[in-house]
Structures are given as structure tokens and as C-alpha cells.
Design a protein around this motif. Structure first.
Motif, PDB file in Angstrom:
ATOM      1  N   GLY A  22       2.062  -7.260  -3.596  1.00  0.00           N
ATOM      2  CA  GLY A  22       1.131  -6.928  -4.676  1.00  0.00           C
ATOM      3  C   GLY A  22       0.017  -7.254  -4.295  1.00  0.00           C
ATOM      4  O   GLY A  22      -0.679  -5.455  -5.223  1.00  0.00           O
ATOM      5  N   SER A  23      -0.808  -7.467  -3.669  1.00  0.00           N
ATOM      6  CA  SER A  23      -2.109  -7.178  -3.179  1.00  0.00           C
ATOM      7  C   SER A  23      -2.200  -5.859  -2.820  1.00  0.00           C
ATOM      8  O   SER A  23      -3.297  -4.698  -3.179  1.00  0.00           O
ATOM      9  N   GLY A  24      -1.183  -5.436  -1.447  1.00  0.00           N
ATOM     10  CA  GLY A  24      -1.401  -4.129  -0.955  1.00  0.00           C
ATOM     11  C   GLY A  24      -1.365  -3.441  -2.231  1.00  0.00           C
ATOM     12  O   GLY A  24      -1.858  -2.111  -2.560  1.00  0.00           O
ATOM     13  N   PHE A  25      -0.260  -3.197  -2.706  1.00  0.00           N
ATOM     14  CA  PHE A  25       0.361  -2.309  -3.867  1.00  0.00           C
ATOM     15  C   PHE A  25      -0.828  -1.637  -4.317  1.00  0.00           C
ATOM     16  O   PHE A  25      -1.821  -1.201  -4.806  1.00  0.00           O
ATOM     17  N   VAL A  26      -2.012  -2.771  -5.302  1.00  0.00           N
ATOM     18  CA  VAL A  26      -3.427  -2.681  -5.626  1.00  0.00           C
ATOM     19  C   VAL A  26      -4.279  -2.325  -5.336  1.00  0.00           C
ATOM     20  O   VAL A  26      -5.181  -1.242  -5.580  1.00  0.00           O
ATOM     21  N   LEU A  27      -4.764  -2.484  -3.899  1.00  0.00           N
ATOM     22  CA  LEU A  27      -5.695  -1.911  -3.019  1.00  0.00           C
ATOM     23  C   LEU A  27      -5.010  -0.992  -2.430  1.00  0.00           C
ATOM     24  O   LEU A  27      -6.404   0.810  -2.386  1.00  0.00           O
ATOM     25  N   GLY A  28      -3.498  -0.229  -2.420  1.00  0.00           N
ATOM     26  CA  GLY A  28      -3.107   1.325  -2.456  1.00  0.00           C
ATOM     27  C   GLY A  28      -3.626   1.852  -3.292  1.00  0.00           C
ATOM     28  O   GLY A  28      -3.811   3.253  -3.653  1.00  0.00           O
ATOM     29  N   ILE A  37       0.647  -1.208   0.017  1.00  0.00           N
ATOM     30  CA  ILE A  37       0.106  -0.391  -0.091  1.00  0.00           C
ATOM     31  C   ILE A  37       0.723   1.248  -0.477  1.00  0.00           C
ATOM     32  O   ILE A  37       0.719   2.228  -0.253  1.00  0.00           O
ATOM     33  N   SER A  38       2.407   1.112   0.515  1.00  0.00           N
ATOM     34  CA  SER A  38       3.103   2.286   0.848  1.00  0.00           C
ATOM     35  C   SER A  38       3.575   2.561  -0.815  1.00  0.00           C
ATOM     36  O   SER A  38       3.958   3.910  -1.211  1.00  0.00           O
ATOM     37  N   VAL A  39       3.649   1.602  -0.943  1.00  0.00           N
ATOM     38  CA  VAL A  39       4.712   1.767  -2.534  1.00  0.00           C
ATOM     39  C   VAL A  39       3.666   2.512  -3.314  1.00  0.00           C
ATOM     40  O   VAL A  39       4.174   3.557  -4.069  1.00  0.00           O
ATOM     41  N   ALA A  40       2.328   1.458  -3.398  1.00  0.00           N
ATOM     42  CA  ALA A  40       1.148   2.389  -4.249  1.00  0.00           C
ATOM     43  C   ALA A  40       0.958   4.207  -3.684  1.00  0.00           C
ATOM     44  O   ALA A  40       0.951   5.062  -4.466  1.00  0.00           O
ATOM     45  N   LEU A  41       1.071   4.290  -2.531  1.00  0.00           N
ATOM     46  CA  LEU A  41       0.265   5.713  -2.419  1.00  0.00           C
ATOM     47  C   LEU A  41       1.418   6.752  -2.476  1.00  0.00           C
ATOM     48  O   LEU A  41       1.919   7.867  -3.009  1.00  0.00           O
ATOM     49  N   TYR A  42       2.742   5.996  -2.617  1.00  0.00           N
ATOM     50  CA  TYR A  42       4.646   6.848  -2.741  1.00  0.00           C
ATOM     51  C   TYR A  42       4.229   7.266  -4.601  1.00  0.00           C
ATOM     52  O   TYR A  42       4.786   8.132  -4.688  1.00  0.00           O
ATOM     53  N   VAL A  43       4.044   6.274  -5.048  1.00  0.00           N
ATOM     54  CA  VAL A  43       4.304   6.412  -6.435  1.00  0.00           C
ATOM     55  C   VAL A  43       3.474   7.062  -6.765  1.00  0.00           C
ATOM     56  O   VAL A  43       3.848   8.076  -8.004  1.00  0.00           O
ATOM     57  N   ASN A  44       1.624   7.424  -6.883  1.00  0.00           N
ATOM     58  CA  ASN A  44       0.956   7.788  -7.207  1.00  0.00           C
ATOM     59  C   ASN A  44       1.652   9.468  -6.795  1.00  0.00           C
ATOM     60  O   ASN A  44       1.098  10.268  -7.197  1.00  0.00           O
ATOM     61  N   GLY A  45       2.071   9.353  -4.989  1.00  0.00           N
ATOM     62  CA  GLY A  45       2.018  11.246  -5.037  1.00  0.00           C
ATOM     63  C   GLY A  45       3.547  10.955  -5.491  1.00  0.00           C
ATOM     64  O   GLY A  45       2.974  12.684  -6.321  1.00  0.00           O
ATOM     65  N   GLN A  46       4.505  10.502  -5.665  1.00  0.00           N
ATOM     66  CA  GLN A  46       5.544  11.802  -7.226  1.00  0.00           C
ATOM     67  C   GLN A  46       5.653  11.324  -8.447  1.00  0.00           C
ATOM     68  O   GLN A  46       5.436  12.743  -8.942  1.00  0.00           O
ATOM     69  N   ARG A  47       4.276  10.241  -9.062  1.00  0.00           N
ATOM     70  CA  ARG A  47       4.267  11.668 -10.003  1.00  0.00           C
ATOM     71  C   ARG A  47       3.163  12.426 -10.264  1.00  0.00           C
ATOM     72  O   ARG A  47       2.933  12.951 -10.827  1.00  0.00           O
ATOM     73  N   ARG A  48       2.736  12.116  -9.390  1.00  0.00           N
ATOM     74  CA  ARG A  48       0.991  14.123  -9.047  1.00  0.00           C
ATOM     75  C   ARG A  48       2.559  15.288  -8.837  1.00  0.00           C
ATOM     76  O   ARG A  48       2.262  16.199  -9.775  1.00  0.00           O
ATOM     77  N   LYS A  49       3.787  15.050  -8.407  1.00  0.00           N
ATOM     78  CA  LYS A  49       4.528  15.889  -8.551  1.00  0.00           C
ATOM     79  C   LYS A  49       5.586  16.039  -9.333  1.00  0.00           C
ATOM     80  O   LYS A  49       6.019  17.071  -9.617  1.00  0.00           O
ATOM     81  N   GLY A  50       5.498  15.371 -10.414  1.00  0.00           N
ATOM     82  CA  GLY A  50       6.329  15.634 -12.013  1.00  0.00           C
ATOM     83  C   GLY A  50       7.401  14.467 -11.758  1.00  0.00           C
ATOM     84  O   GLY A  50       8.458  14.694 -12.844  1.00  0.00           O
ATOM     85  N   LYS A  80      -2.288  -2.932 -13.744  1.00  0.00           N
ATOM     86  CA  LYS A  80      -2.964  -3.161 -11.921  1.00  0.00           C
ATOM     87  C   LYS A  80      -4.037  -5.213 -12.277  1.00  0.00           C
ATOM     88  O   LYS A  80      -3.765  -5.539 -10.932  1.00  0.00           O
ATOM     89  N   ARG A  81      -3.949  -5.556 -13.454  1.00  0.00           N
ATOM     90  CA  ARG A  81      -5.116  -6.230 -13.178  1.00  0.00           C
ATOM     91  C   ARG A  81      -3.651  -7.614 -13.526  1.00  0.00           C
ATOM     92  O   ARG A  81      -4.171  -8.414 -12.937  1.00  0.00           O
ATOM     93  N   ALA A  82      -2.820  -7.393 -13.790  1.00  0.00           N
ATOM     94  CA  ALA A  82      -1.854  -9.367 -13.934  1.00  0.00           C
ATOM     95  C   ALA A  82      -1.384  -8.463 -12.491  1.00  0.00           C
ATOM     96  O   ALA A  82      -0.748  -9.604 -12.268  1.00  0.00           O
ATOM     97  N   ILE A  83      -1.281  -7.443 -11.465  1.00  0.00           N
ATOM     98  CA  ILE A  83      -0.051  -7.233 -10.322  1.00  0.00           C
ATOM     99  C   ILE A  83      -1.287  -8.051  -9.857  1.00  0.00           C
ATOM    100  O   ILE A  83      -0.558  -8.810  -9.243  1.00  0.00           O
ATOM    101  N   LEU A 117       7.569  -4.569 -10.806  1.00  0.00           N
ATOM    102  CA  LEU A 117       6.139  -5.399 -11.320  1.00  0.00           C
ATOM    103  C   LEU A 117       4.932  -3.432 -12.353  1.00  0.00           C
ATOM    104  O   LEU A 117       4.287  -4.263 -12.318  1.00  0.00           O
ATOM    105  N   ARG A 118       5.700  -2.924 -11.579  1.00  0.00           N
ATOM    106  CA  ARG A 118       4.706  -2.022 -10.979  1.00  0.00           C
ATOM    107  C   ARG A 118       4.225  -1.332 -12.018  1.00  0.00           C
ATOM    108  O   ARG A 118       3.328  -0.370 -12.196  1.00  0.00           O
ATOM    109  N   PHE A 119       5.014  -1.586 -13.199  1.00  0.00           N
ATOM    110  CA  PHE A 119       4.610  -0.936 -14.724  1.00  0.00           C
ATOM    111  C   PHE A 119       3.511  -1.755 -15.522  1.00  0.00           C
ATOM    112  O   PHE A 119       3.363  -1.118 -16.377  1.00  0.00           O
TER     113      PHE A 119
END
Length: 281
Positions: free
Chosen positions: A215-221, A82-95, A156-159, A151-153
Motif C-alpha cells: 500500500g505504501s509503495g502504491f502511494v509512493l508510485g 509502485i509497479s501497480v501505480a505506474l501501470y494504472v497511471n500509464g493505462q489511464r493515460r492511454k484511455g 490516496k490519503r486513505a490508502i 482499494l486503489r479506488f
């Protein structure tokens, strides 16, 4: 005036942390500290099976405490995803660039691994040894984090498909891979597939046995901030559903339950499941 307020409000919302995630991580840390404190104090709170050895339960305060502390390890994996997902999405929003995001995650994984190898292993003091390294929870999370970085690339369905396949199929994999917990084999095989004390170092948390949770946590995130998931009843329903699935698997005593409960066992053993290697239950 509203034009000034709206952007500021949005910035505050983006910057806010999810208290529930932090609280759950804190609970897991406390439970893990309790588990290790008991170990160093020679207090037996074992409440899980180790395949290939006999499980002996202490009094009920001990095994109930062990059941609670067992929650820590799977929580670490789920929250990490979950934390990885939140971090990745947050950094993408920041460019931030994808390379910058990957570099941070890989650096984080390396730091966790070095911490386990270079510091934690000096603190165990097992059998009066100065240095005792085992492929434990930190090392396994570090390797899993490296996997998730790449794998994050994937879609989401594949992960999610891979994560669920590992959660549901790990017992099959463990039974069919041509290795066994009770004979010597290479550490690099065990690292992926099975718990064992017959490699150097020991392997307690095989990556493929636990990565499904990350992996489940990443998708949930990806969806945890949706309004639908802000209602406690959604999580209560999910928890009750998982407990019902656990009960069904435990009563059936077949696939998904590596060490089935036997009627000749005393009733507390109904709650004792395999953790090494991890059972679906």
C-alpha cells in the motif's frame, strides 16, 4: 519544427522505464535466489527470528549474507505497489477503462497464485515430498494484489493511512486477535493474521503483516516520477531517517520490536529481528 519535436519527446518520456525500479527489483531477485540456493545447499544463512523457536547464528559470513537476503521480501512488496501505480497511471493515460485495468491486475494475481500452487510447490522437494505447498511470498503477494486492485479506488490519503496503520499496528493486531502461533486454528484466519506451521498449508507471510508495504509503495508510485524525487540526496535522507528510527526502536526494545535484544546475547543478535511474524523493526 518545435511542434513536431515536442509530442515525440513526450511520447518517449512516457514510454521510458524507470531504471531504478527495475534495478531494485533485479537486486531483490538475486538476493532471493541466493537465499533459496543456500536453503537447497543446506547452508545456514538464517539472520532473522521465528517467534516460538530458538535462533542459532552460524559464522559471520553466513548471518551477514542472511541480513542481505532478508531485504528481498519487503522489497518485493514495496516494488509491487509502485509497479501497480505506474501501470494504472500509464493505462489511464492511454484511455483504458477501469474495468480493463482491474481485469489485468486480477488476472496477474491469479497467474501468480497458480504459479505458486501448481509449479513452485513441486520444486521445493522438502523432506522428499513430491508436492509441498505453503502460503509463502508469491501467494501472499497475489492476495495482496487482489486487495490493492479494489482499494486503489480510495483516495490516496486513505490508502496511505491504511498502509501506515498496518505497518505500525500489526504487532498490536497480532497480539490481540484471539489466535496464537502456538495452537491450531483455521488456515483462513492465519492467512490474514499470523505466521504459523500449525495450519494446512503453512502460513509464512500473513497478508495483513505485509500489505502495508504494498500500500505504501502504491502511494509512493503516484509521486515517484516527480522531479523532487529524482535527486539521490532525497533517498539517502529517507534511508538514513528510517535507519535512525530502526535504531531507536531496537535500543528501546519495546513496541515495534517483537524480539528485543538482550544484553546476555552476543552482539550480532542486535541485528537479528523477527521476520515471522514481521516486526516493525
Amino acid at each position: 519544427m518545435p511542434e513536431l519535436v515536442t509530442p515525440l519527446t513526450a511520447q518517449v518520456k512516457v514510454a521510458e522505464r524507470l531504471l531504478a525500479i527495475d534495478a531494485l527489483r533485479g537486486i531483490a531477485l538475486v538476493l532471493m535466489a541466493l537465499d533459496h540456493s543456500a536453503l537447497f545447499s543446506n547452508v545456514g544463512i538464517q539472520a532473522e527470528h521465528i517467534v516460538g523457536s530458538t535462533t542459532q547464528l552460524e559464522g559471520w559470513p553466513h548471518w551477514v549474507t542472511g541480513l542481505l537476503s532478508n531485504i528481498a521480501a519487503p522489497t518485493f512488496w514495496l516494488i509491487s505497489g509502485i509497479s501497480v501505480a505506474l501501470y494504472v497511471n500509464g493505462q489511464r493515460r492511454k484511455g483504458a477503462s477501469e474495468w480493463a485495468i482491474s481485469r489485468y491486475l486480477l488476472t496477474r494475481a491469479g497467474a501468480i497464485l497458480l504459479l505458486d500452487v501448481c509449479l513452485v510447490s513441486f520444486l521445493w522437494k522438502v523432506e522428499n515430498r513430491i508436492y509441498f505447498y505453503q502460503f509463502g511470498v508469491l501467494s501472499s503477494i497475489a492476495v495482496s494484489l487482489v486487495l490493492l486492485t479494489f482499494l486503489r479506488f480510495l483516495p490516496k490519503r486513505a490508502i496511505l493511512g491504511l498502509a501506515v496503520a498496518l505497518l505500525l499496528g500489526y504487532q498490536w493486531l497480532w497480539a490481540h486477535v484471539p489466535i496464537s502461533y502456538n495452537r491450531p486454528y483455521a488456515f483462513w484466519e492465519a492467512l490474514w493474521f499470523t505466521y504459523t506451521l500449525r495450519t494446512s498449508p503453512d502460513v509464512w507471510f500473513p497478508v495483513l503483516g505485509w500489505f502495508g508495504l504494498m500500500g505504501s509503495g502504491f502511494v509512493l508510485g503516484q509521486f515517484v516520477t516527480l522531479p523532487t524525487l529524482q535527486h539521490p540526496r532525497v533517498w539517502v535522507a529517507a534511508g538514513l531517517s528510517l535507519l535512525a528510527a530502526w535504531m531507536a526502536l531496537r535500543l528501546a526494545g519495546g513496541y515495534g520490536d517483537m524480539v528485543p535484544y538482550k544484553l546476555t546475547d552476543s552482539w550480532p543478535y542486535f541485528f537479528i529481528m523477527s521476520k515471522w511474524p514481521p516486526s516493525l523493526t
